[in-house]
Design a protein around this motif. Structure first.
Motif, PDB file in Angstrom:
ATOM      1  N   THR A 166      29.651  22.568  18.810  1.00 29.61           N
ATOM      2  CA  THR A 166      31.017  22.137  18.511  1.00 29.61           C
ATOM      3  C   THR A 166      31.716  21.828  19.835  1.00 29.61           C
ATOM      4  O   THR A 166      31.459  22.495  20.837  1.00 29.61           O
ATOM      5  N   CYS A 201      30.368  23.953  22.941  1.00 29.87           N
ATOM      6  CA  CYS A 201      29.688  25.187  22.558  1.00 29.87           C
ATOM      7  C   CYS A 201      28.249  24.823  22.211  1.00 29.87           C
ATOM      8  O   CYS A 201      28.017  24.124  21.233  1.00 29.87           O
ATOM      9  N   CYS A 236      26.736  26.538  18.739  1.00 29.20           N
ATOM     10  CA  CYS A 236      26.816  25.927  17.404  1.00 29.20           C
ATOM     11  C   CYS A 236      27.005  24.417  17.459  1.00 29.20           C
ATOM     12  O   CYS A 236      27.068  23.769  16.428  1.00 29.20           O
ATOM     13  N   CYS A 291      34.879  29.405  21.163  1.00 30.47           N
ATOM     14  CA  CYS A 291      34.598  28.521  20.035  1.00 30.47           C
ATOM     15  C   CYS A 291      34.932  29.251  18.732  1.00 30.47           C
ATOM     16  O   CYS A 291      35.019  30.481  18.706  1.00 30.47           O
ATOM     17  N   TRP A 292      35.096  28.526  17.649  1.00 31.48           N
ATOM     18  CA  TRP A 292      35.344  29.150  16.347  1.00 31.48           C
ATOM     19  C   TRP A 292      34.219  30.138  15.989  1.00 31.48           C
ATOM     20  O   TRP A 292      34.430  31.103  15.257  1.00 31.48           O
ATOM     21  N   CYS A 293      32.997  29.862  16.570  1.00 31.91           N
ATOM     22  CA  CYS A 293      31.854  30.713  16.231  1.00 31.91           C
ATOM     23  C   CYS A 293      31.844  32.002  17.023  1.00 31.91           C
ATOM     24  O   CYS A 293      31.003  32.867  16.793  1.00 31.91           O
TER      25      CYS A 293
END
Ligand SMILES: [Zn+2]
Length: 473
Positions: free
Chosen positions: A33, A28, A31, A11-13
């Motif tokens: 997403t 995810c 977070c 994930c971007w996180c």
């Protein structure tokens, strides 16, 4: 066009422990997403071949129209102006006043850039496709940049606001791009973003069961990340623009509309709209905004009316259902009472039969009682009669005995009587004879004068007695 390959990227996180969500997305839960499993083999934000790359001209002239069923970019240039562009501008005017410096990422046909410029903003557009960037300039005469923002010669701190409508979800590295955007903003500058909203925690099955339009955003080749309210706040913080406000979205059923900033965000006072009265273009924009507002109010009024109608319909249906339920309850009660009544009637009939049977027996018993009473009475009468008769019999018997005795007496008496009679007769004969003699004597006595006379006449002879008695008879 790039070939999608299975993605196991995090994930971007940074979370790599993603849960399955759909065929092409993972979720995810760190977070909230949704992460597309499509990993493009090259940077989709750079259009090198306008005829082949994802966001090249075909994205607008082929994919949008043919694959997604959207209007083409010429049609969008017309219809977006009176719809989403005015809505966006209305929100923008609450946070920025003309002539603020604005860049719109992914400005497509450029209509919103044009509207902002007419309102007095120093606005510019940006498109990845050279052809589309050129088209925006052609259609609306707006200044455009072409290519990713990172490639543009934008001085740090030179912009008051960057607008990016339906862009965030397309970015391969959204944190980096947001951070770059933030770095281009002047102090107090803002990002204005519209992006689909994933309802955190929801499963695909839930969305499908609800018929939720969010599923329209599950386009894994383009929408690389689908954010939730939580994850958009977290990415804002991660990108250095931690202050965020959520504004009403034009398509609020599946989008969110947010303002992000490195500084606290405060809406402007009403006077900030003063510049809209200062130029002919701005007055025209104000007129459009007024018209949009009136239509929106009318739509709200209609929606309220429709909601009222829906409410009344629902209430009516509930009442109807309630009525039906009550009716069903009543029917059940009636059925129950009818069954009980039938049972009661049957019981009554059964009891009546028993009563009649018993009554018959009682009647028979009463009759038998009568018979017994009568027989008893008769018996008593008979006994009495018998007793009476016995008395009579005894009496008669006694009388018979007496009679017998009397017979004896009678015989005796009869004998005596006969004897007496005989005796009497005998005596009578004697008596008669004596009587006769007496009579004769008496006659003689009585006739003594005559006798004397006769005697006197004795001169003559005395006649025989027989002759004399004959003479007196
Ligand atoms: Zn995440």
């Amino acid at each position: 066009m790039s070939t999608p390959t299975p993605s196991f990227r995090p994930c971007w996180c940074g979370n790599a422990q993603l849960e399955p969500f759909s065929e092409h997305y993972r979720a995810c839960r760190n977070c909230e997403t949704l992460v597309s499993m499509v990993d493009h083999d090259k940077d989709v934000s750079r259009v090198a071949d306008d005829n082949a790359d994802l966001y090249g001209r075909d994205y607008w002239f082929g994919h949008m129209e043919n694959d997604l069923g959207f209007a083409n970019i010429y049609e969008r240039a017309r219809i977006d102006l009176t719809e989403r562009c005015l809505f966006w501008l209305e929100t923008l005017l609450r946070f920025q006043r003309p002539p603020a410096r604005i860049l719109e990422l992914g400005s497509a046909h450029g209509g919103f850039v044009a509207l902002m410029r007419w309102a007095g903003f120093d606005a510019r557009g940006l498109e990845l496709s050279p052809e589309i960037a050129a088209l925006a300039t052609q259609l609306f005469g707006v200044p455009m940049w072409q290519g990713p923002i990172e490639d543009q010669p934008i001085p740090a701190g030179s912009l008051d606001l960057i607008a990016a409508m339906d862009v965030l979800e397309h970015l391969p590295d959204p944190v980096a791009t947001l951070r770059h955007c933030g770095s281009r903003l002047a102090p107090g500058g803002q990002l204005l973003l519209q992006t689909p909203q994933y309802r955190e925690g929801a499963t695909l099955e839930q969305f499908q069961a609800e018929g939720h339009r969010f599923v329209e955003h599950l386009k894994e080749r383009e929408h690389l990340y689908l954010f939730s309210a939580t994850s958009v706040k977290r990415i804002a913080a991660a990108a250095g623009v931690p202050h965020i406000t959520f504004e009403p979205a034009v398509f609020s059923h599946y989008d969110m509309f947010v303002v992000m900033s490195a500084a606290p965000i405060a809406p402007l006072p009403a006077e900030a709209r003063q510049p809209l009265t200062e130029t002919a273009g701005a007055r025209l924009v104000q007129a459009l905004l007024d018209l949009y507002q009136a239509i929106a109010e009318s739509k709200v009024a209609n929606a309220v009316l429709a909601a009222d109608v829906d409410f009344l319909k629902r209430i009516g249906q509930e009442r109807l259902a309630q009525g039906s339920a009550e009716g069903a309850q009543l029917n059940a009660t009636i059925a129950d009472l009818t069954a009980r009544l039938a049972h009661s009637e049957q019981d009554r009939a059964d009891r009546l039969a028993v009563i009649e049977q018993q009554g018959a027996e009682i009647g028979r018993a009463a009759m038998l009682d009568g018979v017994v009473a009568e027989l008893t009475a008769r018996l008593q009468h008979s006994e009495q009669d018998r007793a009476d008769r016995l008395v009579v019999i005894e009496q008669q018997g006694a009388e018979i005995g007496r009679a017998a005795m009397l017979d004896g007496v009678v015989q005796n008496l009869t004998a005596r009587l006969q004897h007496s009679e005989q005796d009497r007769a005998d005596r009578l004969v004697v008596i008669e004879r004596q009587g006769a003699e007496i009579g004769q004597l008496l006659q003689l006595w009585n006739d003594r004068d005559a006798v004397a006379k006769r005697l006197a006449e004795l001169k003559r002879p005395v006649a025989s007695p027989a002759r004399r008695r004959e003479k007196h008879d």
